[in-house]
Design a protein around this motif. Structure first.
Motif, PDB file in Angstrom:
ATOM      1  N   ASP A  65     -45.899 -28.295 -17.645  1.00 16.01           N
ATOM      2  CA  ASP A  65     -46.414 -27.162 -18.429  1.00 16.01           C
ATOM      3  C   ASP A  65     -46.256 -25.830 -17.704  1.00 16.01           C
ATOM      4  O   ASP A  65     -46.227 -24.773 -18.348  1.00 16.01           O
ATOM      5  CB  ASP A  65     -47.903 -27.376 -18.732  1.00 16.01           C
ATOM      6  CG  ASP A  65     -48.139 -28.508 -19.722  1.00 16.01           C
ATOM      7  OD1 ASP A  65     -47.242 -28.761 -20.551  1.00 16.01           O
ATOM      8  OD2 ASP A  65     -49.205 -29.137 -19.651  1.00 16.01           O
ATOM      9  N   TRP A  68     -44.312 -21.961 -18.764  1.00 13.57           N
ATOM     10  CA  TRP A  68     -43.759 -21.779 -20.108  1.00 13.57           C
ATOM     11  C   TRP A  68     -44.374 -20.581 -20.830  1.00 13.57           C
ATOM     12  O   TRP A  68     -43.662 -19.765 -21.417  1.00 13.57           O
ATOM     13  CB  TRP A  68     -43.942 -23.053 -20.937  1.00 13.57           C
ATOM     14  CG  TRP A  68     -42.969 -24.133 -20.578  1.00 13.57           C
ATOM     15  CD1 TRP A  68     -43.125 -25.101 -19.633  1.00 13.57           C
ATOM     16  CD2 TRP A  68     -41.673 -24.356 -21.143  1.00 13.57           C
ATOM     17  NE1 TRP A  68     -42.017 -25.912 -19.574  1.00 13.57           N
ATOM     18  CE2 TRP A  68     -41.109 -25.482 -20.494  1.00 13.57           C
ATOM     19  CE3 TRP A  68     -40.935 -23.720 -22.143  1.00 13.57           C
ATOM     20  CZ2 TRP A  68     -39.847 -25.977 -20.805  1.00 13.57           C
ATOM     21  CZ3 TRP A  68     -39.666 -24.209 -22.461  1.00 13.57           C
ATOM     22  CH2 TRP A  68     -39.138 -25.324 -21.798  1.00 13.57           C
ATOM     23  N   ARG A 106     -42.842 -28.220 -25.663  1.00  9.62           N
ATOM     24  CA  ARG A 106     -43.300 -27.137 -24.774  1.00  9.62           C
ATOM     25  C   ARG A 106     -42.682 -25.796 -25.190  1.00  9.62           C
ATOM     26  O   ARG A 106     -43.357 -24.765 -25.176  1.00  9.62           O
ATOM     27  CB  ARG A 106     -42.954 -27.460 -23.321  1.00  9.62           C
ATOM     28  CG  ARG A 106     -43.863 -28.509 -22.694  1.00  9.62           C
ATOM     29  CD  ARG A 106     -43.594 -28.716 -21.204  1.00  9.62           C
ATOM     30  NE  ARG A 106     -44.643 -29.563 -20.640  1.00  9.62           N
ATOM     31  CZ  ARG A 106     -44.603 -30.889 -20.593  1.00  9.62           C
ATOM     32  NH1 ARG A 106     -43.519 -31.522 -21.049  1.00  9.62           N
ATOM     33  NH2 ARG A 106     -45.608 -31.591 -20.092  1.00  9.62           N
TER      34      ARG A 106
END
Length: 334
Positions: A65, A68, A106
């Motif tokens: 994660d 992003w 994502r």
């Protein structure tokens, strides 16, 4: 100036997308897994177009994660090109499926959080192969059956990633456009021949690959693929659509080798491996197993929608093949 977060900028398609974006007046923020690649990528791109300070980089991982939201925060669009690809069948199919699906989600989540209206996603014709039985007429409405007998990890990864993208985009009001090339060839911008497309041509031109599989599908020039990615960013008629970006008809791998042989590449073999042999070897060889969805089959895609929306005509097959050969041979001779 509008800015595009371009994932996978270090790849074959990604580098061409970066060049096409810069030439079209966009600023580019390219994602890499390691910022150590940035200098080399900049040098490659600068040979084609002067970035004029409009090229920057960020570090992103499809399976993490981290970064992003920050990467997308100052961008107007996301062009999600990054996805794992290799023809050999991995021992664990999730080596391909997990990063493809999770990375795509994502990218969509980052777009949603940043208020980005449109995302252009690199999918593939392999997400459109129906029951993977061959002799398929492929249209925008076609989807690969991931439960089909010969559905490989790569086919599943592209299909499931695209479906996840459509689900998220629909639920969150994002304009999604998906681009579907066939096998992608065309000139490499770098001297790196390690990708699947360049490796194939290298093996063919040097005579290492003595037999090709008997298979036909629409083939794509990387320059077309990049141009349509860029055109899809702001074309009002593109939103919510899937576009096949490939040749007008299906071509076989024998068409490639015959053209190369007739064009003076003497080491090229035009022999075709018997399909029964490919199927037999697939029991022992992961590369052959990866070829099973195509061996002895023909898939033909309808590109009329892409031609209509973008007023586009694909690069001629002969030009695509010969330009690829020239680029690869130049690297080999260096």
């Amino acid at each position: 100036m509008r800015k595009v977060l371009l994932t996978g900028i270090s790849g074959f398609i990604g580098q061409h997308c970066a060049v096409a974006l810069l030439k079209s007046g966009y600023a580019v923020k390219g994602s890499v897994r390691s910022l150590s690649k940035a200098t080399r990528i900049t040098e490659v791109i600068a040979k084609e177009v002067d970035p004029k300070g409009n090229l920057e980089f960020c570090e992103l991982d499809l399976l993490k994660d981290t970064g992003w939201d920050e990467a997308a925060a100052d961008c107007d669009f996301i062009m999600h090109v990054a996805s794992p690809f290799f023809s050999k069948v991995p021992k664990d199919e999730n080596e391909l499926i997990k990063p493809a699906v999770e990375g795509t989600v994502r990218a969509l989540k980052a777009a949603h959080k940043a208020g980005i209206k449109r995302v252009v996603l690199t999918s593939s014709m392999v997400a459109m192969l129906g029951a993977v039985k061959g002799d398929e007429h492929i249209t925008q409405a076609s989807w690969t059956d991931v439960h089909a007998k010969n559905a490989t990890a790569y086919l599943k990864s592209k299909t499931l990633a695209e479906k996840a993208a459509w689900d998220y985009a629909t639920a969150n009001g994002i304009e999604l456009v998906t681009i579907h090339p066939g096998p992608v060839y065309g000139p490499t911008l770098s001297s790196n021949l390690s990708g699947e497309s360049m490796t194939l041509f290298k093996r063919v031109l040097t005579g290492e690959l003595q037999q090709m599989i008997h298979a036909s599908i629409n083939m794509s020039d990387v320059r077309d693929v990049a141009d349509i990615h860029v055109a899809a960013l702001e074309n009002e008629h593109a939103k919510g659509e899937r576009f096949i970006v490939a040749s007008e008809k299906a071509y076989s791998y024998k068409d490639i080798t015959t053209l190369l042989k007739n064009s003076g590449y003497e080491k090229v073999s035009t022999k075709i491996a018997p399909t029964f042999m490919v199927k037999l070897l697939a029991n022992f060889n992961s590369e052959m197993k990866g070829m099973l969805p195509y061996a002895g089959k023909k898939y033909e895609g309808d590109i009329s929608k892409t031609q209509e929306v973008f007023n586009w005509k694909p690069v001629a097959f002969d030009k695509m093949v010969l330009d690829t050969a020239i680029a690869v041979q130049t690297v080999l001779d260096a």
